[in-house]
Each structure stands twice: as C-alpha cells, then as structure tokens.
Design a protein around this motif. Structure first.
Motif, PDB file in Angstrom:
ATOM      1  N   GLY A   1       0.791  -1.217   0.000  1.00  0.00           N
ATOM      2  CA  GLY A   1       0.000   0.000   0.000  1.00  0.00           C
ATOM      3  C   GLY A   1       0.822   1.266   0.000  1.00  0.00           C
ATOM      4  N   PHE A   2       0.119   2.351  -0.206  1.00  0.00           N
ATOM      5  CA  PHE A   2       0.711   3.680  -0.266  1.00  0.00           C
ATOM      6  C   PHE A   2      -0.002   4.564   0.744  1.00  0.00           C
ATOM      7  CE2 PHE A   2       0.756   1.655  -4.405  1.00  0.00           C
ATOM      8  CZ  PHE A   2       2.063   1.807  -4.838  1.00  0.00           C
ATOM      9  N   ILE A   3       0.749   5.193   1.615  1.00  0.00           N
ATOM     10  CA  ILE A   3       0.181   6.186   2.517  1.00  0.00           C
ATOM     11  C   ILE A   3       0.546   7.535   1.929  1.00  0.00           C
ATOM     12  CG2 ILE A   3       0.157   7.161   4.832  1.00  0.00           C
ATOM     13  CD1 ILE A   3       1.062   4.391   5.850  1.00  0.00           C
ATOM     14  N   THR A   4      -0.445   8.190   1.362  1.00  0.00           N
ATOM     15  CA  THR A   4      -0.212   9.464   0.688  1.00  0.00           C
ATOM     16  C   THR A   4      -1.077  10.521   1.361  1.00  0.00           C
ATOM     17  OG1 THR A   4      -1.854   8.856  -0.983  1.00  0.00           O
ATOM     18  CG2 THR A   4       0.448   8.415  -1.509  1.00  0.00           C
ATOM     19  N   TYR A   5      -0.589  11.017   2.475  1.00  0.00           N
ATOM     20  CA  TYR A   5      -1.339  11.974   3.271  1.00  0.00           C
ATOM     21  C   TYR A   5      -1.344  13.356   2.620  1.00  0.00           C
ATOM     22  CZ  TYR A   5      -3.561  12.639   7.816  1.00  0.00           C
ATOM     23  OH  TYR A   5      -4.469  12.840   8.818  1.00  0.00           O
ATOM     24  N   SER A   6      -0.226  13.755   2.073  1.00  0.00           N
ATOM     25  CA  SER A   6      -0.130  15.091   1.464  1.00  0.00           C
ATOM     26  C   SER A   6      -0.525  15.053  -0.005  1.00  0.00           C
ATOM     27  CB  SER A   6       1.296  15.636   1.588  1.00  0.00           C
ATOM     28  OG  SER A   6       2.161  14.925   0.716  1.00  0.00           O
ATOM     29  N   ASN A   7      -0.951  16.211  -0.515  1.00  0.00           N
ATOM     30  CA  ASN A   7      -1.250  16.315  -1.943  1.00  0.00           C
ATOM     31  C   ASN A   7      -0.008  16.076  -2.777  1.00  0.00           C
ATOM     32  OD1 ASN A   7      -3.883  16.865  -1.326  1.00  0.00           O
ATOM     33  ND2 ASN A   7      -3.822  19.011  -1.947  1.00  0.00           N
ATOM     34  N   ALA A   8       1.131  16.557  -2.299  1.00  0.00           N
ATOM     35  CA  ALA A   8       2.382  16.383  -3.041  1.00  0.00           C
ATOM     36  C   ALA A   8       2.697  14.906  -3.243  1.00  0.00           C
ATOM     37  CB  ALA A   8       3.529  17.086  -2.318  1.00  0.00           C
ATOM     38  N   LEU A   9       2.478  14.114  -2.221  1.00  0.00           N
ATOM     39  CA  LEU A   9       2.756  12.685  -2.346  1.00  0.00           C
ATOM     40  C   LEU A   9       1.699  11.986  -3.198  1.00  0.00           C
ATOM     41  CD1 LEU A   9       5.217  11.246  -1.324  1.00  0.00           C
ATOM     42  CD2 LEU A   9       3.875  10.370   0.573  1.00  0.00           C
ATOM     43  N   LYS A  10       0.455  12.453  -3.129  1.00  0.00           N
ATOM     44  CA  LYS A  10      -0.580  11.892  -4.011  1.00  0.00           C
ATOM     45  C   LYS A  10      -0.156  12.072  -5.474  1.00  0.00           C
ATOM     46  CE  LYS A  10      -4.626  12.605  -0.990  1.00  0.00           C
ATOM     47  NZ  LYS A  10      -3.930  12.995   0.240  1.00  0.00           N
ATOM     48  N   GLU A  11       0.404  13.234  -5.783  1.00  0.00           N
ATOM     49  CA  GLU A  11       0.884  13.504  -7.148  1.00  0.00           C
ATOM     50  C   GLU A  11       2.117  12.674  -7.477  1.00  0.00           C
ATOM     51  OE1 GLU A  11       1.261  17.628  -8.501  1.00  0.00           O
ATOM     52  OE2 GLU A  11       0.103  18.206  -6.731  1.00  0.00           O
ATOM     53  N   LYS A  12       3.114  12.753  -6.612  1.00  0.00           N
ATOM     54  CA  LYS A  12       4.422  12.138  -6.890  1.00  0.00           C
ATOM     55  C   LYS A  12       4.371  10.616  -6.916  1.00  0.00           C
ATOM     56  CE  LYS A  12       9.189  12.140  -5.269  1.00  0.00           C
ATOM     57  NZ  LYS A  12      10.125  12.677  -4.282  1.00  0.00           N
ATOM     58  N   VAL A  13       3.716  10.013  -5.954  1.00  0.00           N
ATOM     59  CA  VAL A  13       3.736   8.557  -5.816  1.00  0.00           C
ATOM     60  C   VAL A  13       2.624   7.873  -6.615  1.00  0.00           C
ATOM     61  CG1 VAL A  13       3.512   6.665  -4.149  1.00  0.00           C
ATOM     62  CG2 VAL A  13       4.882   8.673  -3.580  1.00  0.00           C
ATOM     63  N   LEU A  14       1.436   8.465  -6.600  1.00  0.00           N
ATOM     64  CA  LEU A  14       0.299   7.821  -7.252  1.00  0.00           C
ATOM     65  C   LEU A  14      -0.040   8.403  -8.615  1.00  0.00           C
ATOM     66  CD1 LEU A  14      -2.078   7.469  -4.168  1.00  0.00           C
ATOM     67  CD2 LEU A  14      -0.625   5.702  -5.201  1.00  0.00           C
ATOM     68  N   GLY A  15       0.541   9.551  -8.943  1.00  0.00           N
ATOM     69  CA  GLY A  15       0.262  10.162 -10.234  1.00  0.00           C
ATOM     70  C   GLY A  15      -1.064  10.898 -10.308  1.00  0.00           C
ATOM     71  N   VAL A  16      -1.610  11.306  -9.156  1.00  0.00           N
ATOM     72  CA  VAL A  16      -2.842  12.096  -9.183  1.00  0.00           C
ATOM     73  C   VAL A  16      -2.508  13.426  -9.856  1.00  0.00           C
ATOM     74  CG1 VAL A  16      -4.617  13.242  -7.795  1.00  0.00           C
ATOM     75  CG2 VAL A  16      -3.736  10.993  -7.086  1.00  0.00           C
ATOM     76  N   PRO A  17      -3.207  13.788 -10.915  1.00  0.00           N
ATOM     77  CA  PRO A  17      -2.896  15.035 -11.614  1.00  0.00           C
ATOM     78  C   PRO A  17      -3.090  16.260 -10.715  1.00  0.00           C
ATOM     79  CG  PRO A  17      -4.276  13.628 -12.981  1.00  0.00           C
ATOM     80  CD  PRO A  17      -4.259  13.026 -11.608  1.00  0.00           C
ATOM     81  N   SER A  18      -2.160  17.183 -10.788  1.00  0.00           N
ATOM     82  CA  SER A  18      -2.272  18.404  -9.989  1.00  0.00           C
ATOM     83  C   SER A  18      -3.553  19.162 -10.330  1.00  0.00           C
ATOM     84  CB  SER A  18      -1.044  19.293 -10.173  1.00  0.00           C
ATOM     85  OG  SER A  18      -0.891  19.639 -11.531  1.00  0.00           O
ATOM     86  N   ALA A  19      -3.989  19.077 -11.574  1.00  0.00           N
ATOM     87  CA  ALA A  19      -5.228  19.743 -11.979  1.00  0.00           C
ATOM     88  C   ALA A  19      -6.434  19.169 -11.247  1.00  0.00           C
ATOM     89  CB  ALA A  19      -5.419  19.632 -13.487  1.00  0.00           C
ATOM     90  N   VAL A  20      -6.441  17.869 -11.002  1.00  0.00           N
ATOM     91  CA  VAL A  20      -7.535  17.233 -10.258  1.00  0.00           C
ATOM     92  C   VAL A  20      -7.561  17.760  -8.835  1.00  0.00           C
ATOM     93  CG1 VAL A  20      -8.318  15.037  -9.255  1.00  0.00           C
ATOM     94  CG2 VAL A  20      -7.707  15.153 -11.669  1.00  0.00           C
ATOM     95  N   LEU A  21      -6.391  17.816  -8.217  1.00  0.00           N
ATOM     96  CA  LEU A  21      -6.314  18.317  -6.843  1.00  0.00           C
ATOM     97  C   LEU A  21      -6.695  19.787  -6.768  1.00  0.00           C
ATOM     98  CD1 LEU A  21      -3.075  16.423  -5.879  1.00  0.00           C
ATOM     99  CD2 LEU A  21      -5.318  16.087  -4.819  1.00  0.00           C
ATOM    100  N   ALA A  22      -6.259  20.567  -7.741  1.00  0.00           N
ATOM    101  CA  ALA A  22      -6.572  21.997  -7.740  1.00  0.00           C
ATOM    102  C   ALA A  22      -8.063  22.250  -7.966  1.00  0.00           C
ATOM    103  CB  ALA A  22      -5.754  22.716  -8.812  1.00  0.00           C
ATOM    104  N   GLU A  23      -8.661  21.493  -8.869  1.00  0.00           N
ATOM    105  CA  GLU A  23     -10.059  21.719  -9.207  1.00  0.00           C
ATOM    106  C   GLU A  23     -11.032  21.105  -8.210  1.00  0.00           C
ATOM    107  OE1 GLU A  23     -13.250  20.859 -12.823  1.00  0.00           O
ATOM    108  OE2 GLU A  23     -11.106  20.710 -13.234  1.00  0.00           O
ATOM    109  N   HIS A  24     -10.729  19.892  -7.735  1.00  0.00           N
ATOM    110  CA  HIS A  24     -11.672  19.150  -6.898  1.00  0.00           C
ATOM    111  C   HIS A  24     -11.261  19.041  -5.436  1.00  0.00           C
ATOM    112  CE1 HIS A  24     -13.818  17.901 -10.519  1.00  0.00           C
ATOM    113  NE2 HIS A  24     -12.631  17.613 -11.045  1.00  0.00           N
ATOM    114  N   GLY A  25      -9.968  19.201  -5.153  1.00  0.00           N
ATOM    115  CA  GLY A  25      -9.470  19.043  -3.794  1.00  0.00           C
ATOM    116  C   GLY A  25      -9.114  17.602  -3.490  1.00  0.00           C
ATOM    117  N   ALA A  26      -8.420  17.423  -2.384  1.00  0.00           N
ATOM    118  CA  ALA A  26      -7.976  16.083  -1.997  1.00  0.00           C
ATOM    119  C   ALA A  26      -9.150  15.181  -1.631  1.00  0.00           C
ATOM    120  CB  ALA A  26      -6.997  16.165  -0.833  1.00  0.00           C
ATOM    121  N   VAL A  27     -10.179  15.758  -1.041  1.00  0.00           N
ATOM    122  CA  VAL A  27     -11.340  14.977  -0.609  1.00  0.00           C
ATOM    123  C   VAL A  27     -12.420  15.106  -1.685  1.00  0.00           C
ATOM    124  CG1 VAL A  27     -13.042  14.636   1.219  1.00  0.00           C
ATOM    125  CG2 VAL A  27     -10.720  15.380   1.796  1.00  0.00           C
ATOM    126  N   SER A  28     -12.342  14.212  -2.667  1.00  0.00           N
ATOM    127  CA  SER A  28     -13.264  14.271  -3.797  1.00  0.00           C
ATOM    128  C   SER A  28     -13.309  12.933  -4.519  1.00  0.00           C
ATOM    129  CB  SER A  28     -12.817  15.352  -4.792  1.00  0.00           C
ATOM    130  OG  SER A  28     -11.575  15.000  -5.379  1.00  0.00           O
TER     131      SER A  28
END
Length: 160
Positions: free
Chosen positions: A52-79
């Motif tokens: 598993g991956f523990i990705t508490y920060s947005n930066a780690l969600k992007e870096k480790v899991l590849g969550v697009p920064s645009a998704v985080l910016a538009e929808h937020g981490a809790v979405s």
C-alpha cells in the motif's frame, strides 16, 4: 491492534481475492495505513496483498500515485476524482488487479460546509473499470477512521 470486525472483513476479502486470483493494493490518506494493517493481519495474506501507499499530502498523491495536480486543484484532496485517481495510480504502480483508495476529513478539525468532518471518498480500480463513492461517518477521529476501514474492506462487494 486489529478489531475483530476488521479481521473478519479482511478474511472475507482475502477469500474473494483468492477466488478471483487477484492481488490488492491500498492508497490511504485519512486512514494512514489502517486498511493495509487490517489486511496484513490475516495469516497468508501475502498471497493476495501486494502492499500500500500512505499518501497523506497532496504532493505525495501527485508524486507517488500520479494524481494530476489539476484534479487536486479543481476538486481538492477529498473528492471523487481524487479518490479514483488514487486507486488507479495504486493499481498501476503496484501492478495489481484491484486497488482501494480512501481520502477524507477524519476531524476533529479541517471540515468545511462543503466537506464536513466525517466525509470520506472511496476509489476503486480493477481491470474492467473504476468507481468512487462517498460516506459520511459520525463520531470522533477514531470512529471515522474505523468506519472508513470497515467500508474499504467491503469494497469487493461493489464489483462482485
């Protein structure tokens, strides 16, 4: 310590995964490894638990899991979008058939009118698709996290 409920749910999902000949990975934010811990409590879980991956920060969600920064910016981490992207990224990076992701507001602080304490988004990815769903749990931080783990351990019911 893993609760009896979590252990029983982990045994159930493990049996289901073995029937499918699948492996699972987790991507966890608000539970910080609790789902993986529950899964690994089952003897023999190495046959179906990749990790598993523990990705508490947005930066780690992007870096480790590849969550697009645009998704985080538009929808937020809790979405929904972030939960699904986390699951897709976990599945890809762990090379598993199934991945479950969770991201939410466990509290007691951090809630807003749009994203109150107790709101948790779940993401699920498997070979034929992906989906997300949300739950709102009551109680303190520990109760929200425990309920989130229980719901995540039932994720296979969404596709079986």
């Amino acid at each position: 310590m893993v609760t009896q409920l979590h252990y029983d749910l982990a045994v159930e999902i493990g049996a289901w995964l073995q029937q499918q000949n699948w492996r699972i990975a987790t991507a966890e934010s608000c539970t910080a490894g609790g789902i993986g811990y529950a899964l690994s409590a089952v003897s023999g879980s190495s046959a179906w638990l990749e990790g598993g991956f523990i990705t508490y920060s947005n930066a780690l969600k992007e870096k480790v899991l590849g969550v697009p920064s645009a998704v985080l910016a538009e929808h937020g981490a809790v979405s929904a979008a972030t939960a699904e992207a986390m699951a897709v990224g976990a599945r890809k990076h762990a090379s598993t058939e199934l991945a479950i992701a969770v991201t939410g507001v466990a509290g007691p602080s951090g809630g807003t009118a749009e994203k109150p304490v107790g709101l948790v988004w779940f993401g699920l990815a498997w070979p034929d698709g992906q989906l997300s769903w949300k739950c709102h749990f009551n109680g303190d931080r520990a109760a929200v996290r425990e309920a989130t783990i229980s719901e995540a351990l039932r994720c296979y019911e969404k596709i079986s």
